[in-house]
Design a protein around this motif. Structure first.
Motif, PDB file in Angstrom:
ATOM      1  N   ALA A 271       4.894   5.324   5.833  1.00 10.85           N
ATOM      2  CA  ALA A 271       3.915   4.517   5.661  1.00 10.85           C
ATOM      3  C   ALA A 271       3.394   4.422   4.211  1.00 10.85           C
ATOM      4  O   ALA A 271       2.999   3.116   3.666  1.00 10.85           O
ATOM      5  CB  ALA A 271       2.623   5.022   6.375  1.00 10.85           C
ATOM      6  N   TYR A 272       3.857   5.242   3.386  1.00 17.16           N
ATOM      7  CA  TYR A 272       3.525   5.176   2.278  1.00 17.16           C
ATOM      8  C   TYR A 272       4.216   3.926   1.368  1.00 17.16           C
ATOM      9  O   TYR A 272       3.685   3.643   0.239  1.00 17.16           O
ATOM     10  CB  TYR A 272       3.700   6.567   1.154  1.00 17.16           C
ATOM     11  N   ALA A 273       5.301   3.631   1.807  1.00 14.51           N
ATOM     12  CA  ALA A 273       6.211   2.360   1.115  1.00 14.51           C
ATOM     13  C   ALA A 273       5.380   1.265   1.169  1.00 14.51           C
ATOM     14  O   ALA A 273       5.474   0.429   0.529  1.00 14.51           O
ATOM     15  CB  ALA A 273       7.507   2.631   1.724  1.00 14.51           C
ATOM     16  N   TYR A 274       4.559   1.142   2.374  1.00 15.97           N
ATOM     17  CA  TYR A 274       3.875   0.102   2.658  1.00 15.97           C
ATOM     18  C   TYR A 274       2.696   0.005   1.596  1.00 15.97           C
ATOM     19  O   TYR A 274       2.449  -1.070   0.846  1.00 15.97           O
ATOM     20  CB  TYR A 274       3.395   0.010   4.034  1.00 15.97           C
ATOM     21  N   ARG A 275       2.009   1.184   1.350  1.00 18.72           N
ATOM     22  CA  ARG A 275       1.057   1.174   0.547  1.00 18.72           C
ATOM     23  C   ARG A 275       1.520   1.003  -0.880  1.00 18.72           C
ATOM     24  O   ARG A 275       0.899   0.201  -1.475  1.00 18.72           O
ATOM     25  CB  ARG A 275       0.493   2.665   0.632  1.00 18.72           C
ATOM     26  N   ASP A 276       2.587   1.541  -1.186  1.00 16.93           N
ATOM     27  CA  ASP A 276       3.238   1.313  -2.596  1.00 16.93           C
ATOM     28  C   ASP A 276       3.402  -0.244  -2.776  1.00 16.93           C
ATOM     29  O   ASP A 276       3.338  -0.861  -3.872  1.00 16.93           O
ATOM     30  CB  ASP A 276       4.190   1.999  -3.020  1.00 16.93           C
ATOM     31  N   TRP A 277       3.870  -0.963  -1.871  1.00 16.25           N
ATOM     32  CA  TRP A 277       4.232  -2.377  -1.892  1.00 16.25           C
ATOM     33  C   TRP A 277       2.962  -3.084  -2.043  1.00 16.25           C
ATOM     34  O   TRP A 277       2.818  -4.071  -2.959  1.00 16.25           O
ATOM     35  CB  TRP A 277       5.042  -2.828  -0.676  1.00 16.25           C
ATOM     36  N   VAL A 278       1.990  -2.728  -1.282  1.00 14.77           N
ATOM     37  CA  VAL A 278       0.581  -3.581  -1.495  1.00 14.77           C
ATOM     38  C   VAL A 278       0.187  -3.166  -2.911  1.00 14.77           C
ATOM     39  O   VAL A 278      -0.325  -4.362  -3.548  1.00 14.77           O
ATOM     40  CB  VAL A 278      -0.434  -2.980  -0.334  1.00 14.77           C
ATOM     41  N   VAL A 279       0.257  -2.036  -3.365  1.00 15.44           N
ATOM     42  CA  VAL A 279      -0.310  -1.913  -4.789  1.00 15.44           C
ATOM     43  C   VAL A 279       0.406  -2.687  -6.007  1.00 15.44           C
ATOM     44  O   VAL A 279      -0.040  -3.369  -6.669  1.00 15.44           O
ATOM     45  CB  VAL A 279       0.001  -0.354  -5.069  1.00 15.44           C
ATOM     46  N   GLN A 280       1.842  -2.597  -5.921  1.00 16.72           N
ATOM     47  CA  GLN A 280       2.804  -3.507  -6.604  1.00 16.72           C
ATOM     48  C   GLN A 280       2.442  -4.565  -6.527  1.00 16.72           C
ATOM     49  O   GLN A 280       2.541  -5.542  -7.520  1.00 16.72           O
ATOM     50  CB  GLN A 280       4.135  -2.855  -6.455  1.00 16.72           C
ATOM     51  N   SER A 281       2.372  -5.347  -5.223  1.00 18.58           N
ATOM     52  CA  SER A 281       2.113  -6.708  -5.238  1.00 18.58           C
ATOM     53  C   SER A 281       0.646  -7.261  -5.802  1.00 18.58           C
ATOM     54  O   SER A 281       0.768  -8.336  -6.545  1.00 18.58           O
ATOM     55  CB  SER A 281       2.104  -7.132  -3.686  1.00 18.58           C
ATOM     56  N   PHE A 282      -0.256  -6.318  -5.728  1.00 21.31           N
ATOM     57  CA  PHE A 282      -1.424  -6.941  -6.522  1.00 21.31           C
ATOM     58  C   PHE A 282      -1.001  -6.852  -8.111  1.00 21.31           C
ATOM     59  O   PHE A 282      -1.434  -7.809  -8.722  1.00 21.31           O
ATOM     60  CB  PHE A 282      -2.755  -5.783  -6.275  1.00 21.31           C
ATOM     61  N   ASN A 283      -0.426  -5.859  -8.437  1.00 19.54           N
ATOM     62  CA  ASN A 283      -0.324  -5.608  -9.694  1.00 19.54           C
ATOM     63  C   ASN A 283       0.824  -6.881 -10.272  1.00 19.54           C
ATOM     64  O   ASN A 283       0.523  -7.220 -11.380  1.00 19.54           O
ATOM     65  CB  ASN A 283       0.452  -4.301 -10.086  1.00 19.54           C
ATOM     66  N   ASP A 284       1.772  -7.204  -9.451  1.00 20.52           N
ATOM     67  CA  ASP A 284       2.454  -8.056  -9.906  1.00 20.52           C
ATOM     68  C   ASP A 284       1.919  -9.639  -9.595  1.00 20.52           C
ATOM     69  O   ASP A 284       2.668 -10.518  -9.946  1.00 20.52           O
ATOM     70  CB  ASP A 284       3.828  -8.511  -8.958  1.00 20.52           C
ATOM     71  N   ASP A 285       0.649  -9.786  -9.238  1.00 25.29           N
ATOM     72  CA  ASP A 285      -0.140 -10.969  -8.817  1.00 25.29           C
ATOM     73  C   ASP A 285       0.916 -11.844  -7.894  1.00 25.29           C
ATOM     74  O   ASP A 285       1.016 -12.946  -8.022  1.00 25.29           O
ATOM     75  CB  ASP A 285      -0.331 -11.623 -10.091  1.00 25.29           C
ATOM     76  N   LEU A 286       1.570 -11.079  -7.051  1.00 27.84           N
ATOM     77  CA  LEU A 286       2.400 -12.003  -6.020  1.00 27.84           C
ATOM     78  C   LEU A 286       1.395 -12.967  -5.471  1.00 27.84           C
ATOM     79  O   LEU A 286       0.608 -12.533  -4.807  1.00 27.84           O
ATOM     80  CB  LEU A 286       2.905 -10.801  -4.833  1.00 27.84           C
ATOM     81  N   PRO A 287       1.857 -14.228  -5.482  1.00 31.03           N
ATOM     82  CA  PRO A 287       1.116 -15.235  -4.608  1.00 31.03           C
ATOM     83  C   PRO A 287       0.659 -14.741  -3.203  1.00 31.03           C
ATOM     84  O   PRO A 287       1.297 -14.331  -2.572  1.00 31.03           O
ATOM     85  CB  PRO A 287       1.871 -16.506  -4.763  1.00 31.03           C
ATOM     86  N   TYR A 288      -0.567 -14.887  -2.936  1.00 26.45           N
ATOM     87  CA  TYR A 288      -1.141 -14.701  -1.618  1.00 26.45           C
ATOM     88  C   TYR A 288      -0.545 -15.168  -0.515  1.00 26.45           C
ATOM     89  O   TYR A 288      -0.311 -14.528   0.456  1.00 26.45           O
ATOM     90  CB  TYR A 288      -2.639 -14.895  -1.694  1.00 26.45           C
TER      91      TYR A 288
END
Lengths: 1099, 476
Positions: A271-288
């Motif tokens: 599950a943590y892989a999802y959590r980390d992906w979410v964190v990184q996506s915000f940091n990368d400003d991945l388009p919503y």
């Protein structure tokens, strides 16, 4: 296509027309209705089942009985009436009053003649002249409202309105806010001071407090871009993604566990892989839009093939959005329902789940559409080996992990193979062949109950039994081997022996397999059991790995080994022959494989993906939500009120990719609005729309509808950049208002709907715990990785975000601080106030540890005044006022006189003493100096130079080399009362002269005196009166010497007659307690600062 | 940041400069508006007492859970005909979870008790003496014969979905009468029952309304209630620290507009300070006189019942008592031995609880519920690997009919409601579904179960979902 449709409708109308004609002709029937039925309906039913009732909000069960159509259409429980068949008509069932649940009318049963009239009327075909349509409102009203409902309209192109006080304007947002404030004659709140602003922004974007230096730097920066620079700095910090990622994890009902399970491993290791992906996506400003698409269909957007951990592949973890929900003991319907819920409320603010059992009562969502979504998830699956998407936290251990995993997998596989072979061998033994053959024979033609009885009374494996039964049914009467069996089992019990003897003696067996003849000829089975044994032996005797050359023998062997026979079970169906215990063991071995992933540092991260099934399919509507209660087929597709009535069903795989594109789409009226509102709500504490996950028909347009539309449009125009949205909002004067509103604002805008000030916010549990660590200097800023236990000591300094969330057993701390429920999507946190929160800060070892550490950071400050200043800087990032310094130093002064409390004596102490065997007394109790290998002992070496062998463990110990070193476990009574002593003294060794044990209350003759050479003795003492602080010694002496005197003895002292407490020596055993001295005055002062409102509220 | 708090009330308080106490008063007197039909229901952010729809019959609930499912025909639903059929097939057949066989007569004798002459099994002879205060529902039924869904149905009103438990609804709707103790307490010795903490979940209600779990294996208050003891300074030192805190907070508040959030948090430290003492006190059974302790007897069950009475006395709203971890009453085999032992552990303590509450005048305002998640079959369970180790002397799960009893709290005493068939298999006279029981309990606590709702995910949810009818004949 068109022609066919019109032909169909022609047919339909013809049928309807005929029906109308017939009933119209039935004048008697109409008369009967008018005289006997209508008056009763009107008197007894309309109050709750009519259009009029609906207008008064009194409609029950969505059932209208005031029109013919309504009666036939029925309500929630289906059609109320089947013309011609009273027994199938729910309405009749209800008035018959048999079933408490459905009995109608609710108050009392109607007289029997009335019920008889209704039955007669239904039998007549239920003639009913009434017109009018059922539920003209429910369906139509929703359709009407859908056309105009604010959030279902395309996002409007809005121009910021003109305002008078142009000076206040910093961004377009301010136009919208100020225009409404001016109209309401409310001045906006004053702009907040810089210190408060930087604290607000830092908390808001990173979930952390600013440092005193950061505050000072901002205060010193007089340039107009100062605040913009702060925002950019904060947005660039990895802590930004941690804060805003956690917001999204609330939406995604994130947890590290499945919830309640039977036997499998409960953890979600990845599950943590999802959590980390979410964190990184915000940091990368991945388009919503991309952010959403990945979470719905990353498996179709990313190349999953190949072993390389490409950056692209990392996005597979996004599918955790779908898969980290509760598992409902693996009920697929509930799992899918949870996924539909998180998807629809999370992304579009729609409550599609409401349509699981019936069409949505308030929104334009049909049950068919719900099951269209259901079909997409039913057409998706989770692969058993989820793809690897990165490197292990400790790559050096990866190999060790792989080896261990292979080993555990092999253990499971070996067990399966071995058990499979054993069970098959057993099943091919003569005894078992006979047993199952007879059981299958006895079950032929029997009902389920009888079969169940056979299975349970004869202790059979159900799956094996079923194979036998199915097989035996197909055996022909004149079968060359089993033909005689079939003949004989038909003999009545009383004549069996005689008839069987005759048959087996006869020579009329040309049709029978000669090997069978040889085995059976002349035998005299007395009954069916004996016959089955003969057959069992015959089959077993000819069984074997090798083919027989002899055709007759081989034919018999084929009955055991041939395809489709009961005992020919392929390995991939091994479960069919395993018994319950085997399967338990297999599950246990599987669990060992599974849990390794979450336990081993060498396990690489994997993505909890969904992939399309090979054969995607539609499902049929589950009528009233009941699986198996099939309605119409529900095509996989999007909501028609958004996609349009003519939208094509989805056809690409499961349909999730099309779904992702339909949701994350600029033309979807909800998606951008919902996210813009969420971002606003996470900044301001309250959304423009106050129900962030419900934008349905019942949600009125917000006061600031134009602003929301403008934000949504801008968000899309800015490439769905969340970071740009932050800048836009935070640079506005609106955001920079004080949380103290003007008097007019407080009076005229009490709920702050017009945003006439900022909302003061209490820190969430994450922000609060992180702030405590921040103040104590113990915050560990490591980003990402496996979840950690943040409850247990020694406490981790990781951010709260990384704390493991077991949704089944959420620690009390999370609950009492209003953590987002991990059970279902959480649109908004609650902020409650209960004393348990205060207790946590006052008494929890964690809070106390941070207070100590904070105080320590001010150690070198010098004078008390300077020390107070230092603590203020660390806790509040500001200096203390004169009054505050005085308050602090006065506190310290008054505290200095107060004496520190002495620590209470531990209940159990471990030592030795001098035992006098004649006087039976103990003197000179001394604590054992060393704790090693889970034992209290004389020193590092065993025996110790001075103290010899004497030692004590949780369960026992060893006396010393002489009477001067008897082992003594000392109990100190924690309070007055009456106690009993129990326990068992054991000495396993056969050699030596045994040990002597005594329970001695200080200064008294022993309460008990026991000896054991080999074996055990109960050590009970009835009633002992003890005063608090009095000691009770459990002494063990080695008698003539220490040889083989290892003993087991963990005595228990328990209060009786209302005295509290039970102290078991084994349970209470511990090594040296870490010294926890009482808090010093400065530590108590530091703790007070950490408990203040200033610390946990952000203005 | 209390987005849904009844803001107008809060703002009113802010404007008039009233504090926390006044807020409580407002909540108390403004009962009629709190559960109105119109508009979004309010979200309560605290445990202050609140008024329900109707005058209350019961202020407290003690729910004694015979988890695993006690057998009705061996406890409170005598079936002489069943004994006559012992060993023979019954004329009625209902499908059971596991294979079942012939009738299994009760090994226990029944006897009439009290003025009402209601028959109770010998294994509950002490409880039998209280029968004139008890309202025995012999016609309970549930939906399925499995522990997990039945536990959730009884506790939360829904067999599978995430829904708040009854205790959470009660504390959400009523608050609690003593702010120094948790409002909803769950006791289970040695660990959790099946479905674990989901049985007392807050669901979509704020987390504070979840039950506070106590492992009653322990009798040490520190192990019972998290963080309740301060181990790091003397009471005097802590007091002066909290005085300092109060001053710091008052200074902080001075420069800010009146704000209920700030005030209530200030108060919460005072509540916590008192909770340290009061919680320690409530779990100190040495404060009970000897004759009371003897009345309850020895053992964990006795301790749990005494804790329950002490908590009720102090104003705790909802106490749930589980017999033990897992499913102790689930006697698939050795039923005679099992039920005799289990009842032996709790019979005297339960009777003592009833008598003790009565002698203190608390029984009228305390509703005691005794139930399992379902009952057991009157027929014998056939042997099956993994369930009864080949023995044929136990009973399978039975959701078709079982017994629950209520006592005190405004229910009819000495009353039997409904009946199962002549063998005790299925509820046939005046059947009461679990939702009906919940609706009735709600009514006793002053709620209209159809109007006591919470808006979540676009829908108004309630404990009884869309079902349930108040069984008025149970109410005195």
């Amino acid at each position: 296509m068109l022609r066919r449709a019109s032909f169909l409708s022609f047919l339909l109308s013809a049928v309807l027309a005929t029906a109308t004609t017939i009933s119209a002709e039935d004048k008697d029937g109409i008369d009967f209705f008018e005289t006997k039925i209508r008056p009763v309906l009107s008197e007894k039913c309309y109050a709750c089942h009519s259009v009029a009732a609906e207008a008064k909000k009194k409609l029950k069960g969505a059932l209208y009985l005031d029109s013919k159509e309504g009666v036939l259409k029925g309500g929630d429980t289906g059609t109320a009436l089947v013309p011609g068949d009273p027994d199938k008509s729910l309405m009749i069932k209800a008035i018959r009053y048999h079933d408490d649940d459905t009995a109608m009318p609710p108050k009392e049963k109607m007289p029997d003649p009335v019920i008889a009239d209704f039955e007669h009327w239904v039998r007549m075909g239920a003639p009913d002249p009434r017109t009018g349509t059922a539920a003209p409102k429910a369906g139509q009203a929703i359709a009407e409202q859908t056309k105009t409902h604010w959030s279902f309209q395309p996002v409007a192109a809005v121009k910021p309105p003109a305002v008078k006080q142009a000076k206040w304007i910093q961004t377009e947002i301010d136009h919208f806010i100020l225009a409404k404030l001016e109209a309401a004659k409310i001045p906006p709140a004053p702009t907040v001071d810089k210190r408060t602003l930087v604290r607000r922004a830092t908390h808001d974007l990173t979930g952390l407090p600013p440092t005193a230096e950061e505050v000072a730097a901002f205060e010193a920066d007089k340039s107009p871009e100062a605040f913009a620079r702060v925002i950019d700095r904060l947005l660039a910090s990895p802590a930004y993604g941690e804060r805003w990622g956690r917001h999204w994890l609330d939406v995604a009902r994130y947890a590290d566990s499945k919830g309640y399970v039977f036997q499998e491993d409960r953890a979600y290791p990845y599950a943590y892989a999802y959590r980390d992906w979410v964190v990184q996506s915000f940091n990368d400003d991945l388009p919503y839009d991309r952010f959403l698409q990945m979470q719905i269909a990353a498996d179709r957007l990313v190349d999953m093939k190949g072993d390389k951990n490409t950056d692209d592949k990392r996005h597979l973890a996004a599918l955790g959005f779908m898969t980290v929900g509760r598992r409902f003991i693996n009920n697929p319907h509930d799992i899918i329902d949870d996924r539909i819920d998180v998807l629809s409320r999370g992304t579009m603010g729609l409550t599609i789940s409401c349509s699981r059992c019936h069409d949505h009562k308030f929104d334009p969502i049909s049950t068919k559409e719900y099951y269209g979504f259901y079909g997409m998830f039913a057409s998706s699956e989770e692969p058993s080996d989820p793809p690897i998407i990165g490197n292990a936290s400790d790559p050096k251990q990866t190999e060790a992990y792989e080896q261990e995993k292979a080993k555990r997998k092999k253990e499971r596989e070996d067990f399966r193979a071995k058990t499979y072979a054993e069970r098959l061998k057993e099943l091919r033994s003569g005894e078992m062949l006979a047993k199952y053959l007879l059981a299958a024979q006895d079950a032929l033609g029997q009902d389920d109950d009888k079969r169940n009885e056979i299975v349970s009374t004869r202790q059979l494996e159900r799956s094996v039994f079923n194979r036998w039964r199915g097989w035996l049914e197909k055996i022909a009467a004149k079968h060359p081997v089993l033909g005689p069996w079939k003949l004989m089992v038909a003999f009545p019990d009383g004549e069996f022996a005689q008839k069987a003897k005759e048959l087996l003696a006869s020579n009329d067996h040309g049709w029978v397999n000669p090997v069978a003849v040889a085995a059976l000829k002349g035998k005299e089975p007395k009954n069916r059991e004996e016959l089955s044994k003969l057959y069992g032996a015959l089959l077993a005797a000819n069984d074997g790995e090798q083919k027989h050359e002899d055709g007759s023998q081989e034919a018999i062997r084929q009955l055991v080994r041939g395809d489709g026979t009961p005992t020919a079970v392929a390995y991939d169906q091994a479960n069919e022959v395993l018994n319950g215990k085997d399967e338990d063991k297999l599950r246990e071995l599987q669990k060992k494989v599974d849990e390794l992933a979450s336990q081993h540092a060498g396990a690489p991260p994997r993505a909890m993906v969904l992939v399309d099934r090979a054969k995607p399919h539609n499902v049929k509507v589950f009528v009233r939500g009941q699986p198996g209660n099939n309605g119409d087929e529900a095509p996989r597709g999007f909501l028609s009120f958004i996609a349009g009535k003519d939208a094509k069903p989805f056809s690409d795989g499961s349909g999730r990719l099309e779904l992702a594109r339909a949701i994350a789409n600029k033309d979807n009226p909800l998606t951008a609005r919902v996210m813009a509102n969420r971002v606003w709500a996470w900044h301001f504490g309250t959304g423009l729309v106050r129900t962030p996950s419900d934008f349905g028909l019942r949600t009125e347009a917000p006061v600031h509808r134009e602003l929301l539309d403008w934000l949504a449009a801008r968000f899309v125009a800015d490439g769905w950049s969340v970071k740009k949205l932050h800048r836009l909002i935070m640079l506005s004067s609106t955001y920079q208002q004080s949380s103290n509103g003007t008097p007019a604002a407080v009076k005229l805008d009490p709920e702050n709907a017009l945003v006439s000030r900022f909302n003061r916010q209490r820190m969430s549990i994450e922000a609060m715990r992180d702030a405590l660590l921040f103040a104590s200097g113990k915050l560990d800023r490591t980003v990402g990785g496996k979840s950690v236990d943040i409850i247990k000591e020694p406490f981790t300094g990781r951010r709260t975000l990384y704390g493991s969330i077991d949704r089944q057993n959420l620690p009390g701390m999370f609950r009492s601080f209003d953590f987002a429920s991990p059970d279902a999507h959480t649109p908004q946190r609650f902020f409650t106030t209960v004393p348990q929160q205060a207790l946590y800060l006052m008494n929890s070892p964690f809070a106390v540890e941070q207070a100590r550490a904070l105080a320590k950071r001010s150690d070198g400050a010098g004078t008390p005044d300077a020390r107070v200043q230092q603590l203020y800087r660390l806790a509040f990032a500001r200096s203390a006022s004169k009054d505050e310094v005085k308050l602090g130093t006065d506190f310290i002064k008054t505290q200095d006189g107060a004496s520190a409390e002495t620590e209470a004596t531990p209940v159990w102490l471990y030592g030795y003493g001098v035992f006098d065997p004649q006087a039976r007394t103990l003197s000179g109790f001394t604590k054992l100096p060393k704790f090693k290998d889970n034992a209290w002992r004389g020193g590092d070496n065993m025996p110790d130079e001075k103290l010899g062998y004497v030692n004590l463990t949780a369960n026992g110990g060893h006396p010393g080399n002489s009477h001067a070193h008897a082992a003594v476990r000392r109990f100190t009574a924690p309070h007055d009362g009456l106690f009993t002593i129990s326990g068992t003294l054991k000495r396993p060794a056969k050699e030596g002269d045994g040990v002597r044990a005594l329970a001695i209350l200080e200064g008294k003759p022993p309460l008990g005196d026991w000896e054991v050479t080999t074996g055990e003795v109960a050590t009970s003492v009835g009633r002992v009166q003890l005063k608090a602080g009095q000691t009770l010694d459990f002494v063990v002496d080695g008698k003539s010497g220490p040889g083989w005197d290892g003993f087991e003895w963990s005595p228990q002292v328990a209060g009786i007659d209302g005295t509290n407490g039970t102290w078991n020596a084994a349970d209470g055993f511990s090594g040296p307690k870490s010294a926890k001295p009482t808090l010093s005055a400065w530590e108590r002062y530091a703790q007070a600062l950490l408990m203040t409102n200033e610390f946990v509220f952000v203005d | 940041m209390l987005p849904n708090l009844p803001l107008s009330r809060r703002q009113l308080l802010q404007r008039s400069g009233m504090g926390f106490g006044a807020l409580a008063l407002g909540a108390l007197s403004g009962g009629n508006g709190l559960f109105a039909d119109e508009g979004a229901p309010p979200v309560f952010g605290n445990m202050l007492p609140r008024q329900p729809h109707f005058p209350v019959k019961a202020k407290h609930i003690i729910h004694i859970f015979a988890n695993g499912g006690a057998s009705q025909v061996d406890t409170f639903d005598p079936k002489p005909l069943l004994n006559e059929f012992h060993g023979k097939a019954l004329p009625i057949k209902l499908s059971t979870e596991r294979p079942t066989g012939a009738a299994l007569g009760s090994p226990f004798k029944f006897q009439k008790y009290g003025k009402s002459g209601i028959e109770v099994s010998e294994i509950f002879k002490n409880v039998g003496e209280c029968v004139d205060d008890m309202c025995i529902i012999r016609s309970m039924y549930a939906d399925v014969p499995n522990h997990e869904p039945s536990l959730l149905l009884l506790n939360c009103g829904d067999a599978r979905q995430v829904r708040p438990s009854m205790g959470s609804w009660m504390t959400y709707g009523l608050g609690t009468l003593n702010q120094n103790l948790p409002g909803f307490v769950v006791m289970c010795p040695n660990g959790y029952p099946i479905q674990e903490s989901q049985n007392w979940q807050a669901g979509f209600l704020p987390g504070v309304f979840q039950g506070t779990y106590l492992d009653t294996k322990h009798s040490d208050v520190e192990k019972l209630v998290e963080h309740v003891k301060h181990n790091f300074s003397s009471p005097k030192q802590q007091r002066s620290q909290l005085d300092l805190l109060l001053q710091l907070n008052e200074q902080h508040a001075k420069t800010r507009q009146q704000d209920a959030q700030l005030e209530s948090r200030i108060q919460s430290f005072e509540l916590a300070y008192r909770m340290q003492m009061e919680a320690s006190d409530v779990f100190d059974l040495s404060k009970e006189p000897k004759h009371i302790r003897e009345m309850y007897g020895e053992g964990t069950q006795a301790r749990q019942m005494m804790y329950a009475r002490r908590m009720i006395e102090k104003g705790v709203r909802f106490v749930q008592i589980w017999h033990g971890e897992g499913q102790p009453w689930d006697n698939h085999d050795d039923l005679e031995e099992g039920h005799r032992r289990l009842a032996g552990e709790c019979d005297k303590p339960i009777a003592a609880l009833i008598k003790d509450l009565k002698q203190r005048g608390l029984l009228d305002e305390t509703l005691i519920i005794w139930s399992g998640e379902f009952g057991r079959t009157p027929v014998v369970e056939m042997p099956k690997p993994g369930s009864n180790a080949g023995k044929i002397n136990g009973r399978d799960h039975n959701h078709y009919g079982f017994t629950t009893w209520l006592c005190g709290g405004g229910v009819k005493g000495g009353h039997v409601h409904g009946a199962t068939d002549e063998f005790g298999f299925k509820a046939v006279v005046d059947p009461v579904h679990v939702h009906d029981l919940q609706a009735t309990i709600m009514r006793l606590m002053g709620f209209d179960h159809e109007r006591f709702t919470f808006r979540y995910a676009g829908r108004d949810f309630r404990l009884t979902d869309v079902h349930g009818k108040v069984v008025k004949s149970l109410i005195a």
